[in-house]
Structures are given as C-alpha cells and as structure tokens.
Design a protein around this motif. Structure first.
Motif, PDB file in Angstrom:
ATOM      1  N   PRO A 254      15.332  38.173  37.829  1.00 26.40           N
ATOM      2  CA  PRO A 254      15.686  39.605  37.786  1.00 26.40           C
ATOM      3  C   PRO A 254      16.379  40.096  39.301  1.00 26.40           C
ATOM      4  CG  PRO A 254      13.653  39.698  37.269  1.00 26.40           C
ATOM      5  CD  PRO A 254      13.739  38.345  37.660  1.00 26.40           C
ATOM      6  N   GLY A 255      17.692  40.709  39.099  1.00 24.33           N
ATOM      7  CA  GLY A 255      18.363  40.804  40.560  1.00 24.33           C
ATOM      8  C   GLY A 255      19.383  39.961  41.064  1.00 24.33           C
ATOM      9  N   GLU A 256      19.120  38.725  40.608  1.00 23.78           N
ATOM     10  CA  GLU A 256      20.081  37.708  40.917  1.00 23.78           C
ATOM     11  C   GLU A 256      21.477  38.110  40.518  1.00 23.78           C
ATOM     12  OE1 GLU A 256      20.480  33.163  39.264  1.00 23.78           O
ATOM     13  OE2 GLU A 256      18.404  33.740  39.814  1.00 23.78           O
ATOM     14  N   LYS A 257      22.284  37.625  41.498  1.00 25.81           N
ATOM     15  CA  LYS A 257      23.775  38.053  41.040  1.00 25.81           C
ATOM     16  C   LYS A 257      24.266  37.072  39.933  1.00 25.81           C
ATOM     17  CE  LYS A 257      25.873  41.370  43.430  1.00 25.81           C
ATOM     18  NZ  LYS A 257      25.940  42.534  42.651  1.00 25.81           N
ATOM     19  N   SER A 258      24.597  37.453  38.841  1.00 26.07           N
ATOM     20  CA  SER A 258      25.249  36.529  37.747  1.00 26.07           C
ATOM     21  C   SER A 258      26.385  37.203  37.036  1.00 26.07           C
ATOM     22  CB  SER A 258      24.027  36.152  36.665  1.00 26.07           C
ATOM     23  OG  SER A 258      24.121  37.244  36.077  1.00 26.07           O
ATOM     24  N   PRO A 259      27.373  36.546  36.525  1.00 25.91           N
ATOM     25  CA  PRO A 259      28.412  36.862  35.770  1.00 25.91           C
ATOM     26  C   PRO A 259      27.957  37.613  34.636  1.00 25.91           C
ATOM     27  CG  PRO A 259      28.424  34.366  35.841  1.00 25.91           C
ATOM     28  CD  PRO A 259      27.382  34.973  36.734  1.00 25.91           C
ATOM     29  N   GLY A 260      26.712  37.203  33.979  1.00 22.61           N
ATOM     30  CA  GLY A 260      26.505  37.737  32.685  1.00 22.61           C
ATOM     31  C   GLY A 260      26.071  39.136  32.921  1.00 22.61           C
ATOM     32  N   VAL A 261      25.144  39.274  33.834  1.00 18.57           N
ATOM     33  CA  VAL A 261      24.734  40.564  34.066  1.00 18.57           C
ATOM     34  C   VAL A 261      25.735  41.598  34.469  1.00 18.57           C
ATOM     35  CG1 VAL A 261      22.851  42.110  35.611  1.00 18.57           C
ATOM     36  CG2 VAL A 261      22.301  39.767  34.885  1.00 18.57           C
TER      37      VAL A 261
ATOM     38  N   LEU B 174      50.984  48.411  32.962  1.00 20.08           N
ATOM     39  CA  LEU B 174      50.196  49.326  33.144  1.00 20.08           C
ATOM     40  C   LEU B 174      48.865  48.600  32.987  1.00 20.08           C
ATOM     41  CD1 LEU B 174      50.903  52.975  31.769  1.00 20.08           C
ATOM     42  CD2 LEU B 174      51.018  52.117  34.163  1.00 20.08           C
ATOM     43  N   LEU B 175      47.995  48.592  33.987  1.00 24.06           N
ATOM     44  CA  LEU B 175      46.523  47.931  33.889  1.00 24.06           C
ATOM     45  C   LEU B 175      45.541  49.025  33.550  1.00 24.06           C
ATOM     46  CD1 LEU B 175      46.309  44.893  35.911  1.00 24.06           C
ATOM     47  CD2 LEU B 175      46.208  44.948  33.561  1.00 24.06           C
ATOM     48  N   THR B 176      44.533  48.799  33.062  1.00 21.78           N
ATOM     49  CA  THR B 176      43.345  49.771  32.843  1.00 21.78           C
ATOM     50  C   THR B 176      42.513  49.400  33.922  1.00 21.78           C
ATOM     51  OG1 THR B 176      42.136  48.453  31.087  1.00 21.78           O
ATOM     52  CG2 THR B 176      43.478  50.324  30.336  1.00 21.78           C
ATOM     53  N   GLU B 177      41.525  50.311  34.015  1.00 21.87           N
ATOM     54  CA  GLU B 177      40.632  50.375  34.971  1.00 21.87           C
ATOM     55  C   GLU B 177      39.516  48.745  34.887  1.00 21.87           C
ATOM     56  OE1 GLU B 177      37.590  53.019  36.293  1.00 21.87           O
ATOM     57  OE2 GLU B 177      39.270  54.606  35.969  1.00 21.87           O
ATOM     58  N   THR B 178      39.542  48.602  33.590  1.00 18.70           N
ATOM     59  CA  THR B 178      38.687  47.346  33.196  1.00 18.70           C
ATOM     60  C   THR B 178      39.202  46.470  32.402  1.00 18.70           C
ATOM     61  OG1 THR B 178      37.396  48.897  31.520  1.00 18.70           O
ATOM     62  CG2 THR B 178      36.227  48.274  33.378  1.00 18.70           C
ATOM     63  N   PRO B 179      40.220  45.594  32.896  1.00 19.89           N
ATOM     64  CA  PRO B 179      40.916  45.047  32.119  1.00 19.89           C
ATOM     65  C   PRO B 179      40.351  43.563  31.570  1.00 19.89           C
ATOM     66  CG  PRO B 179      41.842  44.994  34.247  1.00 19.89           C
ATOM     67  CD  PRO B 179      40.594  45.659  34.420  1.00 19.89           C
ATOM     68  N   LYS B 180      38.995  43.170  32.340  1.00 19.07           N
ATOM     69  CA  LYS B 180      38.669  42.106  31.600  1.00 19.07           C
ATOM     70  C   LYS B 180      37.171  42.161  31.427  1.00 19.07           C
ATOM     71  CE  LYS B 180      39.781  37.198  32.627  1.00 19.07           C
ATOM     72  NZ  LYS B 180      40.091  35.993  33.632  1.00 19.07           N
ATOM     73  N   ILE B 181      36.981  41.797  30.301  1.00 25.14           N
ATOM     74  CA  ILE B 181      35.349  41.663  29.638  1.00 25.14           C
ATOM     75  C   ILE B 181      35.196  40.262  29.369  1.00 25.14           C
ATOM     76  CG2 ILE B 181      33.827  42.620  27.830  1.00 25.14           C
ATOM     77  CD1 ILE B 181      34.735  44.815  29.881  1.00 25.14           C
ATOM     78  N   MET B 182      34.056  39.701  29.817  1.00 24.41           N
ATOM     79  CA  MET B 182      33.762  38.497  29.558  1.00 24.41           C
ATOM     80  C   MET B 182      32.878  37.989  28.024  1.00 24.41           C
ATOM     81  SD  MET B 182      35.216  37.841  32.477  1.00 24.41           S
ATOM     82  CE  MET B 182      35.216  36.102  32.826  1.00 24.41           C
ATOM     83  N   SER B 183      33.002  36.910  27.926  1.00 24.99           N
ATOM     84  CA  SER B 183      31.982  36.311  26.767  1.00 24.99           C
ATOM     85  C   SER B 183      30.823  36.791  27.075  1.00 24.99           C
ATOM     86  CB  SER B 183      32.604  34.874  26.487  1.00 24.99           C
ATOM     87  OG  SER B 183      31.232  34.396  25.927  1.00 24.99           O
ATOM     88  N   LEU B 184      29.727  37.156  25.975  1.00 22.06           N
ATOM     89  CA  LEU B 184      28.570  37.356  26.096  1.00 22.06           C
ATOM     90  C   LEU B 184      27.651  35.950  26.207  1.00 22.06           C
ATOM     91  CD1 LEU B 184      27.787  39.776  22.866  1.00 22.06           C
ATOM     92  CD2 LEU B 184      28.263  40.368  25.362  1.00 22.06           C
ATOM     93  N   LEU B 185      28.267  34.949  25.857  1.00 16.69           N
ATOM     94  CA  LEU B 185      27.323  33.702  25.775  1.00 16.69           C
ATOM     95  C   LEU B 185      28.090  32.875  26.897  1.00 16.69           C
ATOM     96  CD1 LEU B 185      27.008  32.606  21.917  1.00 16.69           C
ATOM     97  CD2 LEU B 185      25.469  34.041  23.468  1.00 16.69           C
ATOM     98  N   GLU B 186      29.134  32.778  27.339  1.00 16.95           N
ATOM     99  CA  GLU B 186      29.870  32.146  28.482  1.00 16.95           C
ATOM    100  C   GLU B 186      30.517  33.191  29.280  1.00 16.95           C
ATOM    101  OE1 GLU B 186      31.682  28.489  27.576  1.00 16.95           O
ATOM    102  OE2 GLU B 186      30.950  28.597  25.555  1.00 16.95           O
ATOM    103  N   PRO B 187      29.861  33.812  30.139  1.00 17.69           N
ATOM    104  CA  PRO B 187      30.252  35.168  30.844  1.00 17.69           C
ATOM    105  C   PRO B 187      31.316  34.618  31.817  1.00 17.69           C
ATOM    106  CG  PRO B 187      27.992  34.870  31.290  1.00 17.69           C
ATOM    107  CD  PRO B 187      28.311  33.928  30.316  1.00 17.69           C
TER     108      PRO B 187
END
Ligand code: TRP
Length: 328
Positions: free
Chosen positions: A230-237, A181-194
């Motif tokens: 600002p606004g640039e798509k990035s995995p961190g944001v 059973l998966l949750t809605e947000t299964p994958k959170i990334m590292s803050l420093l290496e997103p």
C-alpha cells in the motif's frame, strides 16, 4: 453571417466505446458543442475502420452502435452536424488529391502506421499507410480549425497542417491551419497492463466499456493491477486514482490520494468506490443507449439528416478544390 470556428472530429466505429475513448475525446466533444463560439462537426469514420479486419455485417452493426452511443452521451444533432463518413463520398475524392501532394516518407514515419503494421502483420494494406491522408481530407473538407482528439492522434493532426500547407503553397491559400485540442486526461491505461494505453486490442478485460453494467465494472476492477505494498507508487494505482478523479466527488478522491500518500490506502476499497462512481456516472447513458438501439429508424433519420448537412459543405468545398487544382 457569423464566422464561427469549426470544430471537427471523428471516431472509428469499432464496437462499444470505452472509458479511454470517453475521457480522451468524446467528453470534450459534448462540452465543445455547448460553446456558442464553435460550429461542431462529428463523424463516424467508417472508411478508416475498413483498414482493419471486419466482415460486412460487423461494419453495419458497428456504425449503428456508434451512432447510438454518441447520441446517448449527448451528441446533439440539432446543435452539431453528425454524420457517417462514407455517406459523403467526397472525402475519398479529396483524399486522392492529397495523395498526390503527400511525400511517402511522411506517411512511413507515422507511429500509428508502425504500431498497426505490427498488430495486424497479416493485413498491412495500403489503407493503413494512407490513413492519415483521409483523416486530413475529413478535417480540411470542413475547413476545421480545431480537432478534439486523444494524444495518439496528434501526429495525424500535425500531418493535416502540413497537408494544408503543401496544398496552399502549390495551388494558392485555401485551407486553414488546424490545431489539435487535448482534454485534461487524454491517456487512460489498461487495467491489467497499466503501462500500456487502454485498448480493446489487448482483450476486453483490459478496458471498462461505457455500457458495462455495474457488476461487470466491479468484476473488472477487482482484477485490475495495483501495487504490492500500500502506498507504493505504481502505474496501476495512478490510473485508478485518475479515474476516480474524473468520476467521483472531489472529497472522495482527495481522501484516497491522502491515504495513498501515508500508506493507509486499501485497494479493495478504492476499487469498490470507483466501480460505484463509474456505474452511477453512466447509468443514464446505459438507458439511453438501449433506447436508441431499439429505434433503428430514428437512428437512420438522424444520420441521413447529418448526411444532408455535411454533403452541402463537402460539395461546395470540392467545387472550389477542383477549380483550384485545374481539373474543372
Ligand atoms: N483516426 C482517428 C482515431 O482513430 C479517427 C479519425 C478519422 C479522426 N478521421 C478523423 C479524428 C478526423 C479526428 C479528425 O481516433
């Protein structure tokens, strides 16, 4: 007797829980336990944790810590069976039996085995390889129908289905087909290496622990990777926005998403808002956690009651399994 579906899950005691653990699995555990259609069983997987490098004292401390944190998050031993894996040694017996029906090649292709063998190259013990067999034993001991876990565990749950099938084909229909059973947000990334999953193995500054005080949360978020424009798509944001979605009001989240789209987003503001939201969200948790940790005898009582409940089921299962395979 009512025939409720069995929900089973477990977590390794490896220190403080972080936000990835919470959103990936534990939040779902707490929700599922409110659902009357399910019988929930949650386990602290200390045998599994033995595949890592730890001292006996680390182990003792981390089992207690995990019990306190899960209770503080709302795991309710009155509603669910909540126990420590090693307190029910039948798990290892069933794992041994599964060892004898599991093809070696199936274990060697497990992603987690390959990853962990790289991460702890000096300690590639056999337990790292047979780890998913013990996991299958955990789940099937209680005839688990549903297993709420993070994405990284899906492969192991699939192997559990295979294990049930191998067993049933050989010894007769006995174990059910388990589903993840998966949750809605299964994958959170590292803050420093997103681009990598949030994990303490990269260092504490990569993760937000649930027990972090508000000022620690802010300090860690201030260092989190965003985008150069600002606004640039990035995995961190994306990662920070995903967290905001889970911990802040919807309107606050929507405003930041809008600002990101039109390039007016201020990352400093995003981080401060997020730090505040997370700090508030876990305020009760931090207080409960401290209280539980101060009451070791209460924790011991809860775990021994869980042991009694789990043992009863495990003993009954093993009696049947021993008979099916012809050793009793
Ligand atoms: N392997 C799981 C993890 O690392 C922990 C675990 C052990 C588990 N036994 C389990 C999860 C049974 C679900 C079901 O997160």
């Amino acid at each position: 007797m009512s025939k409720k579906k069995i929900v089973f899950s477990a977590i390794q005691p490896t220190g403080n829980l972080h936000i990835g653990n919470y959103l990936g699995a534990v939040r779902n555990w707490v929700e599922l336990q409110k659902n009357e259609d399910y019988e929930c069983i949650f386990c602290i997987a200390d045998y599994h944790a033995m595949t890592g490098d730890k001292t006996a004292q680390d182990r003792r401390d981390q089992i207690i810590l995990m019990a306190a944190e899960l209770l503080a998050l709302g795991i309710d031993p009155k509603k669910s069976t909540f126990f420590v894996q090693s307190h029910v040694p039948e798990h290892t017996e069933l794992a041994w039996i599964f060892n004898t029906i599991t093809p070696l090649a199936e274990l060697e292709r497990m992603t987690q085995f390959k990853d962990k063998s790289k991460k702890q190259a000096k300690n590639i013990n056999t337990g790292l390889l047979t780890y998913p067999i013990l996991q299958a034993a955990d789940i099937l001991m209680y005839k688990g129908n549903f297993v709420p876990v993070g994405q990284d565990q899906i492969q192991h749950v699939e192997l559990t289905r295979d294990t049930a099938r191998w067993f049933n084909n050989r010894y007769g229909e006995y174990f059910p087909e388990t589903e993840a059973l998966l949750t809605e947000t299964p994958k959170i990334m590292s803050l420093l290496e997103p681009t990598r999953k949030m994990s303490k193995s990269y260092g504490l500054s990569h993760v937000l622990e649930l027990a972090d005080e508000p000022e620690v949360i802010l300090a860690k978020l201030k260092k989190a990777v965003t985008a150069s424009e600002p606004g640039e798509k990035s995995p961190g944001v994306e990662n920070l926005l995903l967290l905001l979605k889970n911990f802040a009001d919807e309107t606050v989240y929507n405003n930041f998403v809008e600002a990101e789209k039109n390039g007016t987003i201020k990352y400093g503001e995003l981080k401060e808002t997020l730090a505040q939201a997370i700090g508030d969200y876990f305020a009760d948790f931090r207080e409960n956690r401290t209280q539980y940790l101060e009451d070791r005898s209460f924790l011991a009582t809860v775990l021994s009651e869980g042991e009694i409940k789990a043992s009863k089921i495990a003993k009954a299962s093993m009696k049947e399994v021993r008979h099916l395979i012809g050793i009793r």
